[in-house]
Design an enzyme around this catalytic site. Structure first.
Site, mmCIF file in Angstrom:
data_model
loop_
_atom_site.group_PDB
_atom_site.id
_atom_site.type_symbol
_atom_site.label_atom_id
_atom_site.label_comp_id
_atom_site.label_asym_id
_atom_site.label_seq_id
_atom_site.Cartn_x
_atom_site.Cartn_y
_atom_site.Cartn_z
ATOM 1 N N ASP A 140 51.943 69.597 49.880
ATOM 2 C CA ASP A 140 52.274 70.720 49.018
ATOM 3 C C ASP A 140 51.399 71.920 49.366
ATOM 4 O O ASP A 140 50.183 71.791 49.565
ATOM 5 C CB ASP A 140 52.041 70.304 47.554
ATOM 6 C CG ASP A 140 52.286 71.428 46.585
ATOM 7 O OD1 ASP A 140 53.435 71.861 46.471
ATOM 8 O OD2 ASP A 140 51.312 71.871 45.933
ATOM 9 N N GLU B 167 54.657 71.748 53.621
ATOM 10 C CA GLU B 167 55.305 72.858 52.942
ATOM 11 C C GLU B 167 54.558 74.092 53.447
ATOM 12 O O GLU B 167 53.414 74.344 53.028
ATOM 13 C CB GLU B 167 55.164 72.735 51.422
ATOM 14 C CG GLU B 167 55.883 73.848 50.692
ATOM 15 C CD GLU B 167 55.668 73.826 49.184
ATOM 16 O OE1 GLU B 167 56.589 74.219 48.451
ATOM 17 O OE2 GLU B 167 54.572 73.425 48.742
#
Length: 701
Positions: A343, A379
């Site tokens: 993330d 990401e």
């Protein structure tokens, strides 16, 4: 209670069959107390006697799995210097393998007084705090081994542990919403029939339900608020929170592996649940604040924040880096997971302010013999300046390709400017990845994900409808590149419903037949809707959970998705390991890929101009695949022709001349998903393609 010296390694609580070794890093500490908790909550405090290389440690015989514990760290409390020790706060072990309970939000969890932020708060937080748990590390893995499915053969399914099964009537009620529920035969059957090879689990590291959400009667559903990087989230355990969650998680992985399905974890190493300078003191902040967090150089009471959560982990410090690498290795070696999706990964690459692809974190991953061998997915952005880094990560890494998502959405909603961009993304995004030697598999292609509209909502709403979040619809992305097909939200209009179903099939067919690695968002194949809410981070309820009863109304979509994944698996032309070159390939004299107009002639430069066309034909040469199979034999496949019509009117496509193929058989028609009318057409014949539709034709001879 007599304590032995023990060992500074490994960090955390390590049970060896006779007792437990405790070890905690803290350079800031002047004294560390280990706190043990009985069943009735009675606390016993024991000073850790040894300090070696900034690690406080000790060994307690007869301390066994299930024992709850925490730490109290004595040391300087000078926020302006970045030091926030406060022994009245019970702290979680950063290396805790299991965590019990939940935080009961109380002023005692904070190191200051609510009515005076400069006032020191010495109220004991233990009655309101979560507790670390000693675990049993032993588990019978039998013959479980890493599956190591190659990326080019991978189909990823992004899944939420609870949301997948909480409303599934085929899963026993007592394990719905748990690790056991996800591994239930009914779920494995669904995954296998769908053709996915890996489930990418939204955060399962122990996370915290934010105080502001609890006050509103909500919960942190997504889980991007980690407090324990080694501990499986206890809310997802049906076995209980005293270490049973570890055994249950391992059993889930083992069952999925036996079915040939890999497990990838969505991990949040960019920040923790402790928030900014006004956040609670739960663990890292009270143990060694400057070691674990990036602080503002000019005033160290404040936190440098590139995540939008209040803090960022200090990946410039050796201890934070060690924590991350130890956690990654633990999940691979002890929990047997197959990869990670990071993330806001750009925040891990920030040396100072700029994102640096040669940052220490990437160096450590690259040289680690364990972590470097699993699937690594970034990401590739954060919320800081220069944080959008799609295409900017080093070799070894794959990336969520946000540019793929945007261009595919724009094409199918009829934006006139994106034909060239769409073609590039469909062909594997060589403009992003080829320059540094990466392959098409560097692109994780997706149209929808947990963050944003579901596929059903993408074709049903122009605007977000996040009122249930309690933020006056201000939260969530406002520019969704969505199209409601003419009516906002639910409708009984059969024409609008038919268009929406066709659009969903267009998106899925494009996704699963593009070069790169496809990722399906959970429930998209079942018609899952969130009622137009594109930010269900706090909706741990029917808004976000899959409605399996309603899914029966979308059987055609489910069957259609299965057919697409089977087509992809059966034909290597849709999952090439090298980029197209445009040069003649194989023995046909034709290029590996050819871009054609709707009249069957090759695309010219002016045809790619913005607004020039909303139609495109793509020839994929099955005799032009440059790779060899595992035995070194040349790979040869059927050739395919894909026809795209994003226009609002029917378009007649002329099939290309016989050099491309003498006859073509329709294998996918998004306007006729069950192929009620099987059709074969000859070269240079015309085919009428419905508005907003797609055809896939296989060369018959």
């Amino acid at each position: 209670m007599k304590i032995w010296p023990g060992s500074p390694y490994p960090l955390g609580a390590s049970y060896d069959g006779g007792g437990t070794n405790f070890a905690l890093f803290s350079e800031a500490a002047e004294r560390v107390e280990l706190c043990l908790f009985d069943e009735d909550g009675t606390e016993t405090r024991i000073d850790l006697p040894e300090r070696e290389a900034m690690v406080w440690h000790g060994y307690l015989p007869r301390i066994v799995p299930g024992q709850r514990y925490g730490y109290r760290v004595h040391g300087p409390n000078d926020p302006s210097a970045g030091l926030r020790c406060n022994p009245s706060k019970l702290l979680l072990d950063p290396y805790a393998k299991a965590i019990d309970g939940h935080y009961e939000w109380n002023e005692a969890l904070f190191s200051y007084r609510f009515d005076d932020h400069d006032a020191y708060n010495d109220e004991d937080s233990a009655p309101y705090a979560m507790k670390s748990v000693v675990i049993n590390p032993y588990f019978d893995w039998a013959n479980d081994r890493p599956l190591r499915i190659p990326f080019h053969q991978t189909v990823i399914y992004e899944a939420h542990v609870k949301g997948m099964t909480e409303r599934n009537p085929h899963v026993p009620e007592d394990v719905r919403g748990t690790y056991s529920g996800l591994a239930h035969p009914a779920m494995i059957k669904h995954f296998k029939e769908l053709g996915v090879t890996a489930v990418e689990l939204m955060p399962v590291h122990q996370f915290v339900h934010d105080s502001n959400l609890v006050e509103r009667g909500q919960r942190n559903y997504w889980g991007y608020n980690t407090i324990g990087f080694f501990a499986p989230h206890n809310d997802y355990a049906s076995f209980g929170g005293r270490g049973g969650q570890v055994q249950e998680f391992k059993s889930m992985v083992k069952a999925l592996h036996q079915a040939g399905i890999e497990v990838i974890l969505d991990v949040v190493y960019n920040h923790t649940a402790e928030g900014n300078h006004l956040g609670p003191t739960l663990s890292f902040r009270g143990i060694d604040n400057p070691a674990y967090y990036r602080l503002v150089e000019e005033d160290k009471q404040y936190y440098y924040d590139t995540t939008g959560t209040g803090n960022s982990l200090n990946v410039r410090h050796h201890e934070s880096l060690r924590l991350i690498m130890d956690s990654l290795r633990y999940w691979v070696t002890e929990m047997h997971v197959d990869g990670f999706r990071f993330d806001l990964a750009a925040s891990l690459a920030r040396d100072f302010h700029e994102v640096n692809r040669l940052a220490a974190f990437f160096d450590l991953v690259n040289q680690d013999p364990i972590v470097s061998q699993v699937k690594l997915i970034a990401e590739p952005w954060d919320v800081g300046d220069g944080g959008y880094q799609v295409g900017g990560f080093p070799p070894l890494w794959t990336e969520w390709n946000g540019k793929y998502r945007d261009s595919v959405r724009d094409f199918w909603r009829g934006e006139p400017s994106g034909l060239g961009e769409f073609a590039s993304r469909f062909a594997g995004s060589s403009d992003l990845y080829e320059i540094d030697g990466r392959r098409p598999i560097a692109s994780i292609n997706f149209v929808t994900a947990h963050d944003g509209f579901t596929l059903e909502d993408l074709v049903s709403y122009n605007e977000k409808h996040n009122d249930a979040n309690g933020e006056d619809n201000r939260d969530g992305e406002s520019h969704n590149r969505s199209w409601n097909s003419g009516v906002e939200g639910p409708t009984d209009d059969p024409a609008v419903i038919a268009l929406r179903e066709r659009q969903k099939r267009n998106f899925l067919a494009t996704l699963l037949l593009s070069q790169g690695v496809p990722m399906i968002a959970h429930g998209d194949e079942l018609g899952r809707t969130q009622g137009g809410n594109n930010n269900v981070y706090a909706q741990d309820n029917e808004i976000s959970w899959i409605d399996w009863a309603d899914a029966r109304h979308h059987d055609v979509l489910t069957v259609f998705t299965r057919r697409l994944t089977r087509l992809r698996a059966d034909h290597p032309i849709f999952r090439r390991r090298r980029f197209f070159t445009g040069e003649p390939a194989g023995d046909t004299g034709l290029p590996g890929i050819a871009w054609l107009r709707h009249d069957g002639s090759p695309m010219q430069e002016q045809d790619w101009a913005p607004g020039a066309a909303r139609t495109l034909a793509v020839f994929l040469n099955g005799h032009g695949i440059p790779e060899a199979d595992a035995l070194g034999e040349r790979i040869v496949d059927d050739s395919f022709l894909l026809l795209f019509n994003a226009a609002p009117e029917e378009v007649e496509f002329t099939l290309p001349d016989p050099a491309y193929g003498q006859a073509w058989e329709i294998t996918v028609d998004t306007a006729d998903p069950l192929l009620a009318k099987a059709t074969t057409a000859k070269a240079q014949e015309g085919l009428r393609l419905a508005p907003h539709a797609m055809l896939v034709l296989r060369c018959a001879y």
